[in-house]
Design a protein around this motif. Sequence first.
Motif, PDB file in Angstrom:
ATOM      1  N   ARG A 164       0.870  -1.184   0.000  1.00 20.40           N
ATOM      2  CA  ARG A 164       0.000   0.000   0.000  1.00 20.40           C
ATOM      3  C   ARG A 164       0.901   1.227   0.000  1.00 20.40           C
ATOM      4  O   ARG A 164       1.626   1.464   0.970  1.00 20.40           O
ATOM      5  N   ASP A 193      -0.143  10.682   4.869  1.00 23.04           N
ATOM      6  CA  ASP A 193      -1.332  10.404   4.050  1.00 23.04           C
ATOM      7  C   ASP A 193      -2.418   9.786   4.927  1.00 23.04           C
ATOM      8  O   ASP A 193      -2.664   8.573   4.905  1.00 23.04           O
ATOM      9  N   ASP A 196      -5.640   9.806   4.889  1.00 23.29           N
ATOM     10  CA  ASP A 196      -6.741   9.095   4.223  1.00 23.29           C
ATOM     11  C   ASP A 196      -6.318   7.688   3.812  1.00 23.29           C
ATOM     12  O   ASP A 196      -7.115   6.747   3.880  1.00 23.29           O
ATOM     13  N   VAL A 197      -5.059   7.545   3.393  1.00 22.47           N
ATOM     14  CA  VAL A 197      -4.533   6.218   3.066  1.00 22.47           C
ATOM     15  C   VAL A 197      -4.511   5.344   4.311  1.00 22.47           C
ATOM     16  O   VAL A 197      -4.902   4.168   4.281  1.00 22.47           O
ATOM     17  N   ARG A 257      -6.360   5.622   7.045  1.00 23.76           N
ATOM     18  CA  ARG A 257      -7.736   5.281   7.441  1.00 23.76           C
ATOM     19  C   ARG A 257      -8.300   4.172   6.552  1.00 23.76           C
ATOM     20  O   ARG A 257      -8.900   3.212   7.038  1.00 23.76           O
ATOM     21  N   SER A 258      -8.103   4.316   5.253  1.00 22.37           N
ATOM     22  CA  SER A 258      -8.643   3.336   4.310  1.00 22.37           C
ATOM     23  C   SER A 258      -8.027   1.956   4.528  1.00 22.37           C
ATOM     24  O   SER A 258      -8.735   0.948   4.541  1.00 22.37           O
ATOM     25  N   ALA A 259      -6.709   1.918   4.694  1.00 21.49           N
ATOM     26  CA  ALA A 259      -6.029   0.634   4.883  1.00 21.49           C
ATOM     27  C   ALA A 259      -6.427  -0.016   6.206  1.00 21.49           C
ATOM     28  O   ALA A 259      -6.632  -1.234   6.273  1.00 21.49           O
ATOM     29  N   ASP A 312      -9.264   0.489   7.813  1.00 23.93           N
ATOM     30  CA  ASP A 312     -10.677   0.117   7.726  1.00 23.93           C
ATOM     31  C   ASP A 312     -10.859  -1.211   6.986  1.00 23.93           C
ATOM     32  O   ASP A 312     -11.779  -1.975   7.280  1.00 23.93           O
ATOM     33  N   ALA A 313      -9.958  -1.500   6.035  1.00 25.64           N
ATOM     34  CA  ALA A 313     -10.047  -2.724   5.239  1.00 25.64           C
ATOM     35  C   ALA A 313      -9.301  -3.897   5.875  1.00 25.64           C
ATOM     36  O   ALA A 313      -9.196  -4.959   5.263  1.00 25.64           O
ATOM     37  N   VAL A 365     -11.202   4.798  12.710  1.00 29.82           N
ATOM     38  CA  VAL A 365     -11.842   3.745  11.923  1.00 29.82           C
ATOM     39  C   VAL A 365     -11.945   2.413  12.672  1.00 29.82           C
ATOM     40  O   VAL A 365     -12.787   1.581  12.337  1.00 29.82           O
TER      41      VAL A 365
END
Length: 305
Positions: free
Chosen positions: A48, A54, A56-57, A59-61, A63-64, A100
């Motif tokens: 990733r 970053d 947002d990166v 948070r997204s990682a 969260d997944a 998250v």
Amino acid sequence: MRVFVTGASGWIGSAVVPELIAAGHQVVGLARSDAAAEAVGAAGAEVRRGTLADLDVLRSAADASDGVIHLAFQHDLAFSGHFEAAAEANRLAVEAFGEVLAGSDRPLSLASGTLGLAPGRVAVEGDGLGPNAPGAGGGLGIRHETARATIALASRGVRSSVVGLAPTIHGEGDQGFMATLVAIARDKGVAGYIGDGSQRWPATHRLDAARLFRLALEKAPAGSALHGVAEEGVPLRTVAEAIGRHLGVPVASVDPQDAAEHFTWLAGFLSADSPASSVHTRELLGWHPTHPGLVEDLDKGHYFA
């Protein structure tokens, strides 16, 4: 589990990733450069791209993922005179993870440290992490606040833990404190220690540290304070003697007044007597270090190649 690891290509992360994969976990590693991405991918992890800035990166990682191991710290920024900025970036990253992961009971494990937690006595798990712990200023204070905030995430439904690492995480390929001490001894022609050399430094082999992070991810209770300490405290005179033996240089005391000139930025760290215990961690998680101790590792010779 699907585990998001920051600092996945770093000194500890590059041991944590294979430890997790060998245990059957799927790993996603944060990589801020092409070289880091190549290393993470070669280790068998999904890459990733991004940095600690970053958010947002992150948070997204997170969260997944089924859990997060946060090892990254902007050491290049810190050692260039901007430690406070690096500590603040780290705080914001933990805050992003907490947003998250809240309410999910998923694990978040943060790498921290044990150096200077309990001057004058052996530090135990939880020192420096309580709500009434003595405050510190600047970047160090921010790092302490971040560790306390991570523990506090337990009240928000995160299975959080803080792993206080020994100041010396040693092993082949180490470019940290021990490698720096060897370089100084080689340059000065003497293996030095400050004063009587009785200052005690906790130490842990990086493969033992990697196993502890896996155990923390898998089973540490929410709000756990852990210590990644295999050896409670190795006297720095003993370390200097091992270095002198391998380099063939004399071993000598350095007057505390001359320490800054001799050891440069390392002097403040070497002046501290900072033993730390991991008794609670071992009992809680069944963590039993099995790899060589610091002096045994020095005697293997790879620090002097």
